[in-house]
Design a protein around this motif. Structure first.
Motif, short mmCIF file in Angstrom:
data_model
loop_
_atom_site.label_atom_id
_atom_site.label_comp_id
_atom_site.label_asym_id
_atom_site.label_seq_id
_atom_site.Cartn_x
_atom_site.Cartn_y
_atom_site.Cartn_z
N LYS A 1 -49.17 20.99 -20.52
CA LYS A 1 -48.59 19.81 -19.87
C LYS A 1 -47.30 19.37 -20.54
CE LYS A 1 -51.67 16.62 -22.24
NZ LYS A 1 -52.73 15.64 -22.05
N SER A 2 -47.02 19.87 -21.74
CA SER A 2 -45.78 19.51 -22.42
C SER A 2 -44.55 19.96 -21.64
CB SER A 2 -45.74 20.10 -23.84
OG SER A 2 -45.76 21.51 -23.79
N TYR A 3 -44.63 21.06 -20.88
CA TYR A 3 -43.48 21.49 -20.07
C TYR A 3 -43.14 20.42 -19.04
CZ TYR A 3 -44.13 26.30 -21.81
OH TYR A 3 -44.24 27.42 -22.58
N MET A 4 -44.15 19.91 -18.35
CA MET A 4 -43.94 18.87 -17.35
C MET A 4 -43.44 17.59 -18.01
SD MET A 4 -46.87 17.02 -15.05
CE MET A 4 -47.79 16.66 -16.53
N LEU A 5 -44.06 17.20 -19.10
CA LEU A 5 -43.69 15.95 -19.77
C LEU A 5 -42.31 16.03 -20.41
CD1 LEU A 5 -47.13 15.03 -21.35
CD2 LEU A 5 -46.08 14.10 -19.28
N ASN A 6 -41.91 17.19 -20.90
CA ASN A 6 -40.55 17.36 -21.44
C ASN A 6 -39.51 17.19 -20.34
OD1 ASN A 6 -41.52 17.78 -24.00
ND2 ASN A 6 -41.37 20.00 -23.88
N ALA A 7 -39.81 17.68 -19.14
CA ALA A 7 -38.89 17.49 -18.02
C ALA A 7 -38.77 16.01 -17.67
CB ALA A 7 -39.35 18.29 -16.81
N LEU A 8 -39.88 15.31 -17.67
CA LEU A 8 -39.86 13.87 -17.39
C LEU A 8 -39.09 13.13 -18.49
CD1 LEU A 8 -40.83 11.50 -15.65
CD2 LEU A 8 -42.90 11.44 -17.06
N ASP A 9 -39.32 13.48 -19.74
CA ASP A 9 -38.58 12.88 -20.86
C ASP A 9 -37.09 13.07 -20.69
OD1 ASP A 9 -40.78 11.89 -22.16
OD2 ASP A 9 -40.85 13.48 -23.67
N PHE A 10 -36.68 14.27 -20.29
CA PHE A 10 -35.25 14.55 -20.10
C PHE A 10 -34.66 13.65 -19.03
CE2 PHE A 10 -31.64 16.66 -18.20
CZ PHE A 10 -30.92 17.07 -19.31
N ILE A 11 -35.34 13.52 -17.90
CA ILE A 11 -34.84 12.70 -16.80
C ILE A 11 -34.79 11.23 -17.20
CG2 ILE A 11 -35.28 11.95 -14.41
CD1 ILE A 11 -34.26 14.87 -14.77
N LEU A 12 -35.73 10.79 -18.03
CA LEU A 12 -35.78 9.39 -18.44
C LEU A 12 -34.90 9.08 -19.65
CD1 LEU A 12 -39.53 8.54 -17.84
CD2 LEU A 12 -37.55 8.00 -16.41
N GLY A 13 -34.18 10.06 -20.17
CA GLY A 13 -33.17 9.76 -21.19
C GLY A 13 -33.41 10.27 -22.59
N THR A 14 -34.37 11.14 -22.80
CA THR A 14 -34.60 11.69 -24.13
C THR A 14 -33.71 12.92 -24.31
OG1 THR A 14 -36.88 10.96 -24.03
CG2 THR A 14 -36.35 12.56 -25.72
N HIS A 15 -32.53 12.69 -24.88
CA HIS A 15 -31.57 13.77 -25.09
C HIS A 15 -31.10 13.74 -26.54
CE1 HIS A 15 -30.61 12.36 -20.81
NE2 HIS A 15 -31.46 13.35 -20.73
N PRO A 16 -30.62 14.87 -27.05
CA PRO A 16 -30.10 14.87 -28.42
C PRO A 16 -28.73 14.19 -28.50
CG PRO A 16 -29.82 17.02 -27.43
CD PRO A 16 -30.59 16.19 -26.45
N VAL A 17 -28.30 13.94 -29.69
CA VAL A 17 -27.00 13.36 -30.01
C VAL A 17 -26.92 11.93 -29.47
CG1 VAL A 17 -24.54 13.87 -30.15
CG2 VAL A 17 -26.11 15.72 -29.85
N VAL A 18 -25.81 11.52 -28.89
CA VAL A 18 -25.63 10.13 -28.48
C VAL A 18 -25.98 9.87 -27.02
CG1 VAL A 18 -23.88 9.70 -30.21
CG2 VAL A 18 -23.20 10.52 -27.96
N ASN A 19 -26.25 10.89 -26.26
CA ASN A 19 -26.52 10.73 -24.84
C ASN A 19 -27.98 10.33 -24.63
OD1 ASN A 19 -26.77 10.89 -22.10
ND2 ASN A 19 -26.13 13.01 -21.92
N ILE A 20 -28.24 9.04 -24.44
CA ILE A 20 -29.60 8.56 -24.18
C ILE A 20 -29.70 8.02 -22.76
CG2 ILE A 20 -30.16 8.05 -26.58
CD1 ILE A 20 -29.53 5.08 -25.91
N SER A 21 -28.78 8.43 -21.90
CA SER A 21 -28.75 7.92 -20.53
C SER A 21 -29.86 8.52 -19.69
CB SER A 21 -27.40 8.23 -19.89
OG SER A 21 -26.39 7.57 -20.58
N CYS A 22 -30.43 7.70 -18.86
CA CYS A 22 -31.48 8.09 -17.94
C CYS A 22 -30.83 8.54 -16.63
CB CYS A 22 -32.39 6.89 -17.71
SG CYS A 22 -33.67 7.16 -16.53
N PHE A 23 -31.38 9.55 -15.99
CA PHE A 23 -30.83 10.03 -14.73
C PHE A 23 -31.41 9.32 -13.51
CE2 PHE A 23 -30.23 13.90 -17.43
CZ PHE A 23 -28.89 13.67 -17.62
N ALA A 24 -32.31 8.38 -13.72
CA ALA A 24 -32.82 7.53 -12.64
C ALA A 24 -32.10 6.19 -12.76
CB ALA A 24 -34.32 7.36 -12.76
N SER A 25 -31.44 5.77 -11.71
CA SER A 25 -30.62 4.57 -11.80
C SER A 25 -31.44 3.32 -12.09
CB SER A 25 -29.79 4.38 -10.52
OG SER A 25 -30.62 4.26 -9.40
#
Length: 141
Positions: free
Chosen positions: A65-89
């Protein structure tokens, strides 16, 4: 999945696909397969996450389930470096104001619309740049 032959074929294909996913994930710092084209890979990552749910239901031993949850984390703003922006407005710390829906050309806003991902400014990491918003704040319906 009751026919043994079909199950054997699907199990073999699942093993191969899992190896491919692991290789793609190891090539990026995002914990998801990130292969951008002209724009970001946000929509592909959403598609990946949605499919991973179904793969996990059928073959949990190959698709954690980590594959699915990692995708959700990415869309919700869990990114490396300074980019913490969420892709859902209008969700998360970095607020995306303009998403890809029918309103894109008029620069208005639909809550919880989804952006395609990061702009490909090829430095070390892609950057998320907000589209211009006219006036003091985005149009709210």
């Amino acid at each position: 999945m009751h026919a043994q032959c079909f199950k054997k074929i699907m199990t073999s294909l699942s093993k191969m696909y899992t190896k491919k996913i692991k290789k793609q994930i190891s090539e990026t710092p995002y914990n998801v397969p990130y292969v951008p084209n002209i724009w970001g890979a946000g929509l592909e990552i959403q598609n990946f996450g949605m499919k991973q749910y179904f793969y996990h239901v059928v073959f949990p031993e190959y698709f954690p389930k980590s594959y699915m949850l990692n995708a959700l984390d990415f869309i919700l703003g869990t990114h490396p470096v300074v980019n913490i922006s969420c892709f859902a407005s209008r969700i998360g710390v970095g607020l995306l104001t303009q998403a890809y829906r029918i309103n894109r050309g008029e620069h208005s806003h639909i809550p919880r619309g989804i952006g395609s991902g990061t702009a490909l400014i090829r430095l070390i990491f892609p950057n998320l740049l907000n589209a211009p918003v006219y006036g003091n704040k985005p149009n709210m319906f």
